[in-house]
Design a protein around this motif. Structure first.
Motif, PDB file in Angstrom:
ATOM      1  N   ASP A  59       9.041   8.414  -1.489  1.00 40.82           N
ATOM      2  CA  ASP A  59      10.355   7.924  -1.076  1.00 40.82           C
ATOM      3  C   ASP A  59      10.979   6.922  -2.042  1.00 40.82           C
ATOM      4  N   ALA A  60      10.157   6.149  -2.750  1.00 41.70           N
ATOM      5  CA  ALA A  60      10.713   5.084  -3.587  1.00 41.70           C
ATOM      6  C   ALA A  60       9.771   4.803  -4.752  1.00 41.70           C
ATOM      7  N   VAL A 123      16.668  -4.582   1.439  1.00 43.72           N
ATOM      8  CA  VAL A 123      16.924  -3.207   0.988  1.00 43.72           C
ATOM      9  C   VAL A 123      15.888  -2.267   1.581  1.00 43.72           C
ATOM     10  N   LEU A 124      14.623  -2.656   1.555  1.00 42.97           N
ATOM     11  CA  LEU A 124      13.562  -1.817   2.110  1.00 42.97           C
ATOM     12  C   LEU A 124      13.744  -1.606   3.610  1.00 42.97           C
ATOM     13  N   GLU A 125      14.141  -2.647   4.321  1.00 40.90           N
ATOM     14  CA  GLU A 125      14.353  -2.513   5.762  1.00 40.90           C
ATOM     15  C   GLU A 125      15.486  -1.537   6.060  1.00 40.90           C
ATOM     16  N   ALA A 126      16.523  -1.540   5.239  1.00 40.51           N
ATOM     17  CA  ALA A 126      17.658  -0.643   5.455  1.00 40.51           C
ATOM     18  C   ALA A 126      17.293   0.811   5.144  1.00 40.51           C
ATOM     19  N   CYS A 127      16.434   1.004   4.155  1.00 43.54           N
ATOM     20  CA  CYS A 127      16.107   2.368   3.712  1.00 43.54           C
ATOM     21  C   CYS A 127      14.814   2.893   4.333  1.00 43.54           C
ATOM     22  N   ASN A 128      13.906   2.009   4.686  1.00 45.61           N
ATOM     23  CA  ASN A 128      12.654   2.330   5.366  1.00 45.61           C
ATOM     24  C   ASN A 128      11.853   3.443   4.668  1.00 45.61           C
ATOM     25  N   PRO A 129      11.533   3.279   3.373  1.00 50.03           N
ATOM     26  CA  PRO A 129      10.708   4.296   2.698  1.00 50.03           C
ATOM     27  C   PRO A 129       9.290   4.306   3.269  1.00 50.03           C
ATOM     28  N   LYS A 130       8.723   5.503   3.411  1.00 54.48           N
ATOM     29  CA  LYS A 130       7.360   5.628   3.939  1.00 54.48           C
ATOM     30  C   LYS A 130       6.327   5.501   2.829  1.00 54.48           C
ATOM     31  N   SER A 131       6.742   5.688   1.595  1.00 55.87           N
ATOM     32  CA  SER A 131       5.828   5.549   0.449  1.00 55.87           C
ATOM     33  C   SER A 131       6.598   4.955  -0.714  1.00 55.87           C
ATOM     34  N   ILE A 132       5.968   4.008  -1.399  1.00 56.98           N
ATOM     35  CA  ILE A 132       6.605   3.312  -2.528  1.00 56.98           C
ATOM     36  C   ILE A 132       5.651   3.376  -3.709  1.00 56.98           C
ATOM     37  N   VAL A 133       6.029   4.085  -4.756  1.00 61.41           N
ATOM     38  CA  VAL A 133       5.185   4.216  -5.945  1.00 61.41           C
ATOM     39  C   VAL A 133       5.183   2.906  -6.725  1.00 61.41           C
ATOM     40  N   VAL A 134       3.994   2.454  -7.103  1.00 61.81           N
ATOM     41  CA  VAL A 134       3.847   1.346  -8.051  1.00 61.81           C
ATOM     42  C   VAL A 134       2.883   1.816  -9.137  1.00 61.81           C
ATOM     43  N   ASP A 135       3.079   1.320 -10.353  1.00 58.99           N
ATOM     44  CA  ASP A 135       2.349   1.845 -11.515  1.00 58.99           C
ATOM     45  C   ASP A 135       1.021   1.107 -11.684  1.00 58.99           C
ATOM     46  N   THR A 136       0.023   1.546 -10.917  1.00 59.97           N
ATOM     47  CA  THR A 136      -1.272   0.863 -10.883  1.00 59.97           C
ATOM     48  C   THR A 136      -2.430   1.794 -11.197  1.00 59.97           C
ATOM     49  N   ASP A 137      -2.175   2.899 -11.902  1.00 61.20           N
ATOM     50  CA  ASP A 137      -3.261   3.844 -12.160  1.00 61.20           C
ATOM     51  C   ASP A 137      -4.310   3.229 -13.090  1.00 61.20           C
ATOM     52  N   PRO A 160       2.053  -7.442   4.609  1.00 61.41           N
ATOM     53  CA  PRO A 160       1.180  -6.277   4.794  1.00 61.41           C
ATOM     54  C   PRO A 160       1.915  -5.003   5.191  1.00 61.41           C
ATOM     55  N   TYR A 161       3.031  -5.121   5.916  1.00 63.83           N
ATOM     56  CA  TYR A 161       3.730  -3.906   6.351  1.00 63.83           C
ATOM     57  C   TYR A 161       4.159  -3.075   5.149  1.00 63.83           C
ATOM     58  N   TRP A 162       4.809  -3.725   4.174  1.00 62.04           N
ATOM     59  CA  TRP A 162       5.267  -2.990   2.989  1.00 62.04           C
ATOM     60  C   TRP A 162       4.118  -2.753   2.005  1.00 62.04           C
ATOM     61  N   ALA A 163       3.167  -3.660   1.967  1.00 62.96           N
ATOM     62  CA  ALA A 163       2.022  -3.469   1.070  1.00 62.96           C
ATOM     63  C   ALA A 163       1.266  -2.193   1.410  1.00 62.96           C
ATOM     64  N   ASP A 164       1.196  -1.840   2.698  1.00 60.13           N
ATOM     65  CA  ASP A 164       0.492  -0.621   3.111  1.00 60.13           C
ATOM     66  C   ASP A 164       1.207   0.642   2.642  1.00 60.13           C
ATOM     67  N   LYS A 165       2.439   0.513   2.251  1.00 62.11           N
ATOM     68  CA  LYS A 165       3.208   1.687   1.804  1.00 62.11           C
ATOM     69  C   LYS A 165       3.178   1.870   0.281  1.00 62.11           C
ATOM     70  N   LEU A 166       2.553   0.936  -0.433  1.00 63.24           N
ATOM     71  CA  LEU A 166       2.442   1.061  -1.890  1.00 63.24           C
ATOM     72  C   LEU A 166       1.428   2.134  -2.244  1.00 63.24           C
ATOM     73  N   VAL A 167       1.811   3.055  -3.134  1.00 66.17           N
ATOM     74  CA  VAL A 167       0.920   4.161  -3.511  1.00 66.17           C
ATOM     75  C   VAL A 167       0.888   4.303  -5.030  1.00 66.17           C
ATOM     76  N   ASN A 168      -0.217   4.807  -5.523  1.00 65.82           N
ATOM     77  CA  ASN A 168      -0.370   5.150  -6.941  1.00 65.82           C
ATOM     78  C   ASN A 168      -0.076   6.635  -7.096  1.00 65.82           C
TER      79      ASN A 168
END
Length: 443
Positions: A59-60, A123-137, A160-168
């Motif tokens: 999503d983001a 911005v995140l609250e308005a858009c409510n992405p379920k997954s947020i890519v961060v560059d942590t590979d 923690p709410y948004w941290a749980d949505k961070l994905v690699n």
């Protein structure tokens, strides 16, 4: 006049297979014009991000970096007049479905106060992405640009709410960085032609005097030529005298013997301009006095042909969607079936000399490359077809490695990889300098 201009534009962008004309130096436009061109490429790439995120089911995409501690992907997103991130620079991109349904457009901040996190959270609250890519590979450089301290800060500030949505999701930055806008190709060809022109002049009697000039002399001549043209480079040119089983490594050390008649020369060379990088390896032959091109030993000519055949097999097997390791195996199966020997170690090129994308072998890793070789080959990328053919040369009673490298781009209509400028099919020749005659004036 308009018709002639239109024909000239079409001919400039027409695909080329093998360059037959003598390469010429291509001069860069003024810096202001370069910046406009580069920023148009930048906007084209940024506009592609929502579709990229949609394609990969996320999503983001969140990037955040401090000055001099930039995410690797930042360098493919910055404006031409940016030389680093400023203060804290933070970006958030959204996938197409969020852009269309909630008008969640690209947002950016340059700020060093906590306000950036408050605004980002809104911005995140308005858009409510379920997954947020961060560059942590942990393995892929182009997908591991988020510094550990910055990630800790993001988690702490957003909670923690948004941290749980961070994905690699490494394919997101890899595909973004590796995909080349088609509008870049015209200038890439010009920059590539300049690289060829420098090699062509450097591997000539204008620069090389047998018995006097060393490989190191040629390397530094090339560096000076690059600078004189207002280009730069991403590695030191490496010129070598090829002998039995020569392995190409760092540039030659001082004290190497002078180049001699009958030597087979090799160069690994690249130039950088307008955010683009080239990578080329060519071969040259030093003609002994009285010899012509037809007098080059047939075994050496056949070695170059063997290298050209490996290039053909590499391009033919670069199938979109296959992993680099699958492609490597298919190439080598074809190579060995034809009774040829050599190594394949091709890589993406573009924003970086060794750019984002799958690796098709590495030198001495001919059984596959872990992680990077497992990535899929993507179209609309540029690749350096880099390899060498091992070929026995009877005239020298030795097996020589014939190193070649040329850059290719994906041609949509042909559905094939085409040479950006051309490929080497004849040796650069260093010809003996003609001695000037002596004239006596009769009194």
């Amino acid at each position: 006049m308009l018709l002639r201009k239109f024909i000239a534009i079409l001919s400039f962008f027409a695909p080329r297979v093998v360059s037959t004309k003598k390469p010429e130096y291509q001069h860069l436009p003024p810096l202001r014009e370069q910046a406009k061109i580069q920023d148009s490429w930048r906007q084209e790439r940024l506009d592609s991000v929502p579709a990229l995120l949609e394609k990969h089911g996320v999503d983001a995409w969140l990037l955040s970096q401090k000055e001099y501690a930039e995410d690797t992907a930042f360098w493919s997103m910055k404006q031409a007049v940016q030389f680093s991130a400023r203060r804290r620079t933070t970006y958030i991109f959204f996938a197409e479905h969020l852009v269309e349904s909630k008008n969640c457009t690209f947002q950016s901040w340059i700020d060093i106060t906590p306000a950036v996190w408050t605004e980002l959270e809104h911005v995140l609250e308005a858009c409510n992405p379920k997954s947020i890519v961060v560059d942590t590979d942990p393995q892929i450089a182009f997908a591991s640009g988020l510094h550990a301290g910055e990630r800790d800060l993001i988690v702490g500030q957003l909670g923690p709410y948004w941290a749980d949505k961070l994905v690699n999701k490494p394919i997101v930055p890899v595909e973004y960085i590796g995909t080349m806008p088609k509008s870049r190709l015209g200038w890439y060809r010009k920059i590539m032609e300049t690289a060829w022109a420098i090699i062509d002049e450097g591997f000539s009697e204008k620069v090389i005097t047998p018995g006097k000039t060393t490989t190191e002399d040629v390397e530094w001549w090339m560096r000076d030529k690059i600078q004189a043209l207002n280009y730069t480079t991403w590695f030191q040119p490496a010129v070598s005298i090829l002998g039995p089983q020569t392995v190409i490594g760092p540039p030659n050390t001082p004290g190497a013997r002078p180049i001699a008649y009958g030597d087979l020369l090799h160069v690994d060379f690249g130039v950088t301009a307008m955010g683009l990088n080239t990578d080329t390896q060519h071969l040259a032959y030093v003609l002994p006095p009285g010899d012509k091109e037809k007098d080059i030993p047939q075994g050496i000519i056949d070695g170059l042909k063997a290298g050209n055949r490996l290039q053909d097999l590499t391009r033919a097997n670069m199938k979109i969607g296959l992993s680099g390791n699958e492609i490597l195996k298919n190439i080598l199966d074809n190579v060995h079936a034809e009774g040829l020997e050599g190594q394949i170690y091709s890589h993406p090129i573009g924003d970086w000399g060794h750019a984002a994308g799958t690796l098709i072998g590495m030198a001495f890793l001919q059984d596959g490359v872990t992680v990077l070789g497992d990535l899929p080959l993507l179209k609309n990328m540029w690749y350096s077809v880099e390899l060498y053919a091992e070929h026995y040369v009877p005239e020298k009673n030795a097996t020589l490695n014939f190193f070649l490298e040329e850059d290719v781009y994906w041609h949509d209509e042909k559905e094939s990889w085409e040479w950006v400028y051309g490929r080497q099919e004849r040796f650069h020749l260093i010809k003996p300098k003609e001695k000037k005659g002596l004239f006596r004036i009769q009194g």
